[in-house]
Design an enzyme around this catalytic site. Structure first.
Site, PDB file in Angstrom:
ATOM      1  N   ASP A   1      11.893  15.909 -30.115  1.00  0.00           N
ATOM      2  CA  ASP A   1      12.505  15.948 -28.615  1.00  0.00           C
ATOM      3  C   ASP A   1      13.664  15.403 -28.506  1.00  0.00           C
ATOM      4  OD1 ASP A   1      11.344  13.506 -28.603  1.00  0.00           O
ATOM      5  OD2 ASP A   1      10.188  13.514 -26.738  1.00  0.00           O
ATOM      6  N   SER A   2      14.208  14.791 -29.467  1.00  0.00           N
ATOM      7  CA  SER A   2      15.774  14.293 -29.333  1.00  0.00           C
ATOM      8  C   SER A   2      16.718  15.603 -28.910  1.00  0.00           C
ATOM      9  CB  SER A   2      16.134  13.450 -30.456  1.00  0.00           C
ATOM     10  OG  SER A   2      15.702  14.311 -31.811  1.00  0.00           O
TER      11      SER A   2
ATOM     12  N   ASP B   1       7.578  17.673 -32.270  1.00  0.00           N
ATOM     13  CA  ASP B   1       7.475  16.672 -31.382  1.00  0.00           C
ATOM     14  C   ASP B   1       6.610  17.274 -30.235  1.00  0.00           C
ATOM     15  OD1 ASP B   1       7.964  13.802 -31.509  1.00  0.00           O
ATOM     16  OD2 ASP B   1       9.826  14.159 -31.361  1.00  0.00           O
TER      17      ASP B   1
ATOM     18  N   LYS C   1       3.633  15.377 -33.557  1.00  0.00           N
ATOM     19  CA  LYS C   1       4.276  13.876 -33.379  1.00  0.00           C
ATOM     20  C   LYS C   1       3.938  13.587 -31.999  1.00  0.00           C
ATOM     21  CE  LYS C   1       8.422  11.910 -33.918  1.00  0.00           C
ATOM     22  NZ  LYS C   1       8.550  11.448 -32.494  1.00  0.00           N
TER      23      LYS C   1
ATOM     24  N   GLU D   1       3.897  10.190 -28.950  1.00  0.00           N
ATOM     25  CA  GLU D   1       4.358   8.770 -28.810  1.00  0.00           C
ATOM     26  C   GLU D   1       3.309   7.909 -28.023  1.00  0.00           C
ATOM     27  OE1 GLU D   1       8.201   8.542 -26.661  1.00  0.00           O
ATOM     28  OE2 GLU D   1       9.015   9.871 -28.026  1.00  0.00           O
TER      29      GLU D   1
ATOM     30  N   GLU E   1      10.017   3.052 -34.642  1.00  0.00           N
ATOM     31  CA  GLU E   1      11.433   2.929 -34.076  1.00  0.00           C
ATOM     32  C   GLU E   1      11.726   1.626 -33.572  1.00  0.00           C
ATOM     33  OE1 GLU E   1      12.518   6.514 -31.567  1.00  0.00           O
ATOM     34  OE2 GLU E   1      14.408   5.703 -31.448  1.00  0.00           O
TER      35      GLU E   1
END
Ligand code: KIV
Length: 270
Positions: A50-51, A89, A118, A120, A187
């Protein structure tokens, strides 16, 4: 193309790399041509991160990224990939409840061609991760500095420097590992903490700004290719200077158009 690039890599093959002490190389990609190039180069996983909100769509953070954005870019990247595992993501707001997480993860897999998702968080998303794993969806965790909730962490800062925070990150890692994630991103955590987590969990750890003691590494493609995104974190190594190369090419083209040098006779039809 090398023999092993003809075979689609499995989640199990990714997990086995930890036991075989084979480092795992991951890059982000958000579209067909870059996903194709990285896949052909031999990356183990293509992460449609999602960057993309920041490096492709021009947002200030990953928070505005929608499921629609993720589906669109995952479709493009997954169409190109023949060998690597495609991980998509789950964007902010798409996994607040286990049922919502399941619905959206299934969309990324069934509609967009992702092999895994993925999300978070550690213990805070325990129920969501458990639900996805129970449904047979390969899940990658992401702990330490979590961009979707960076504001609550005091910004894009190294996490786990003080012993209390380090213990919480370790507990999150063990929780995710126990739930059955197939890998986890660490991260922006100190190298010693990342190495300790890597030793204590069964699944492979993929570091970004987490030193060399993890089982693999991931970088955002724009950072490693030298395409400016406004920030240049210390943990990034640049393998190319594409911003300069592309700007120069565009300037050369503009010059040739304006001077009448392009197109030539050979570039035209009789
Ligand atoms: O969104 C992303 O690209 C990521 C990587 C930085 C791990 O989550």
């Amino acid at each position: 193309m090398a023999e092993n690039l003809m075979i689609r890599i499995s989640v199990k093959a990714i997990c086995d790399k930890k036991a075989q002490r084979e480092k795992i190389a991951v890059l982000t990609a958000y579209d067909f041509p870059f996903a194709r190039m990285f896949d052909t180069a031999g990356v183990d996983m293509v992460l449609v991160g999602d960057s993309l909100g920041m490096v492709v769509l021009g947002h200030q953070s990953t928070v505005p990224v929608t499921m629609r954005d993720m589906l669109h870019h995952t479709r493009a990247a997954s169409r190109a990939v023949k060998h690597a595992l495609v991980v998509a993501d789950m964007p902010f707001g798409s996994y607040e409840t286990p049922e919502r997480a399941l619905r959206n993860a299934l969309r990324l897999i069934k509609e967009a061609g992702a092999d895994a998702v993925k999300l978070e968080g550690g213990r805070a998303v325990e129920k969501q991760v458990a639900r996805l794993v129970k449904a047979g969806i390969p899940v990658m965790g992401h702990i330490g500095m979590t961009p979707q909730t960076a504001s609550g962490l005091g910004g894009y800062k190294v996490q786990g420097r003080d012993p209390k925070q380090a213990a919480q990150i370790l507990a999150d890692a063990k929780c995710l590992d126990g739930l059955g994630v197939f890998a986890m991103v660490l991260e922006c955590v100190p190298s010693a903490l990342a190495a300790k987590i890597t030793r204590q969990v069964k699944c492979p750890t993929i570091g970004i700004g987490a030193g060399s003691g993890t089982d693999g590494q991931v970088l955002v493609m724009h950072d490693m290719l030298g395409i400016e995104s406004g920030v240049r974190p210390r943990f990034v190594r640049r393998y190319a200077e594409l911003e300069k190369t592309i700007s120069r090419a565009a300037q050369d083209y503009i010059r040739d158009v304006r001077s009448g040098k392009f197109p030539s006779k050979a570039e035209s039809f009789e």
